[in-house]
Design an enzyme around this catalytic site. Sequence first.
Site, PDB file in Angstrom:
ATOM      1  N   THR A  52       0.815  -1.222   0.000  1.00 33.84           N
ATOM      2  CA  THR A  52       0.000   0.000   0.000  1.00 33.84           C
ATOM      3  C   THR A  52       0.847   1.269   0.000  1.00 33.84           C
ATOM      4  OG1 THR A  52      -0.159  -0.030   2.410  1.00 33.84           O
ATOM      5  CG2 THR A  52      -1.922  -1.116   1.170  1.00 33.84           C
ATOM      6  N   GLN A 107       4.140   3.744  -1.538  1.00 36.61           N
ATOM      7  CA  GLN A 107       4.511   4.263  -2.855  1.00 36.61           C
ATOM      8  C   GLN A 107       5.172   3.183  -3.717  1.00 36.61           C
ATOM      9  OE1 GLN A 107       6.975   8.126  -4.092  1.00 36.61           O
ATOM     10  NE2 GLN A 107       8.333   6.557  -3.267  1.00 36.61           N
ATOM     11  N   LEU A 130       4.719  -7.333   9.693  1.00 38.45           N
ATOM     12  CA  LEU A 130       6.120  -7.729   9.795  1.00 38.45           C
ATOM     13  C   LEU A 130       6.552  -8.027  11.227  1.00 38.45           C
ATOM     14  CD1 LEU A 130       7.748  -5.316   7.195  1.00 38.45           C
ATOM     15  CD2 LEU A 130       7.878  -7.808   7.163  1.00 38.45           C
ATOM     16  N   THR A 169      18.533   1.378   1.978  1.00 43.83           N
ATOM     17  CA  THR A 169      18.337   2.817   1.842  1.00 43.83           C
ATOM     18  C   THR A 169      19.643   3.585   1.881  1.00 43.83           C
ATOM     19  OG1 THR A 169      17.420   4.756   2.985  1.00 43.83           O
ATOM     20  CG2 THR A 169      17.949   2.869   4.339  1.00 43.83           C
ATOM     21  N   GLU A 188      20.044   6.085   3.570  1.00 47.37           N
ATOM     22  CA  GLU A 188      20.221   6.530   4.949  1.00 47.37           C
ATOM     23  C   GLU A 188      21.297   5.708   5.669  1.00 47.37           C
ATOM     24  OE1 GLU A 188      18.773   9.048   6.817  1.00 47.37           O
ATOM     25  OE2 GLU A 188      17.814   9.821   5.006  1.00 47.37           O
ATOM     26  N   TYR A 195      15.977   4.781  12.210  1.00 49.33           N
ATOM     27  CA  TYR A 195      15.567   4.141  10.948  1.00 49.33           C
ATOM     28  C   TYR A 195      16.785   3.614  10.198  1.00 49.33           C
ATOM     29  CZ  TYR A 195      14.108   3.833   6.038  1.00 49.33           C
ATOM     30  OH  TYR A 195      13.888   3.412   4.746  1.00 49.33           O
ATOM     31  N   LYS A 224      17.734  -0.285   9.389  1.00 51.93           N
ATOM     32  CA  LYS A 224      17.992  -0.724   8.017  1.00 51.93           C
ATOM     33  C   LYS A 224      19.385  -1.335   7.887  1.00 51.93           C
ATOM     34  CE  LYS A 224      14.405   0.171   5.299  1.00 51.93           C
ATOM     35  NZ  LYS A 224      13.757  -0.870   4.447  1.00 51.93           N
TER      36      LYS A 224
END
Length: 346
Positions: A13, A15, A62, A128, A130, A153, A157
């Site tokens: 759901t 992007q 998850l 990512t 990041e 975050y 990751k």
Amino acid sequence: MAETKKAFITGITGQDGSYLAELLLEKGYEVHAILRRASVFTTQRIEHIFKHPNLYTYHGDLTDSSNLHRLLIKVKPNEIYNLGAQSHVAVSFEVPEYTADVVGLGAIRLLDAVRDLGPNCKYYQASTSELFGGIPGTEPQSETTPFYPKSPYGAAKLYAYWVTVNYRESYNLFACNGILFNHESPRRGETFVTKKITQAVARIHQGRQKILKLGNMDVKRDWGHAKDFVYAQWLMLQQNKPQDFVIATGETHTVREFVEVAFKEVSVDIKWQGVGINEKGIDSKTGKVLVKVNEKYFRPAEVELLLGDPSKAEKELDWERKVSFQELVSGMVKYDLENDDFGGKE
């Protein structure tokens, strides 16, 4: 007749998930995906494909390993795309434990299930930029650039990245990381800075909003279009051997530049006055202040500069970005001039 491929998507759901689902359905896949239960509808981005005969959705999360394992054993997918996450960097400072659970441990829950599915299942982990932390002097960031995440975050990751590598090497899994730099689209959520900018530009132009308030205007990002980037995700799982790839445009722009290009779409030329928190963006024709800096949007630790080197992906995947920075911003503003949401057929 060739057997229909099955794909399993987390984060459908979102992007990327919505664009990926479209791509796989166009390629004849049977697409299976989990949806988190919510008291409001969250399927806006996939509403136009929701009744597709080859799309199957299930309630899942998850954070629930038993649910994931049961579904994967039932579906027996050929490809798994783990795109689900608490993906807002600033929010991760407010909910660090939840971010770690979904982003970091979510990956290990899926990878453990992949082990049981056997060697015919390929796994894609959404990594990512990041991870890099945007340390000046490290650009352009490639597959060999050292990691230095600057947010909960990014740290979560990082765990997901290395556990994907670890399971690939330890259990001979086809598991790979796509280290994707910033990628946007009209489907970008409203809390992300790019959508916040283009939506505000449209509303200011229409007289529905007076001012756009932003945080750090000096940060630089490598912005591409999500549709280009999900194609790269699919390409990674079509290779003979699993590898990790940086997906980026190879150019970087400040938030300030993004604002300028967005306003030009409605024929407004922005001139800047002041510095730091006193900086203002002014309409050069009317003298009206349209952009202000607000400290509350600053991150506790800022990633200053992200600029990716996509040369490995261009060479080995034969991938290239098709949408330019100008076209990306233009498309987002045009969508927001006609719509008040973030999903659909665009």
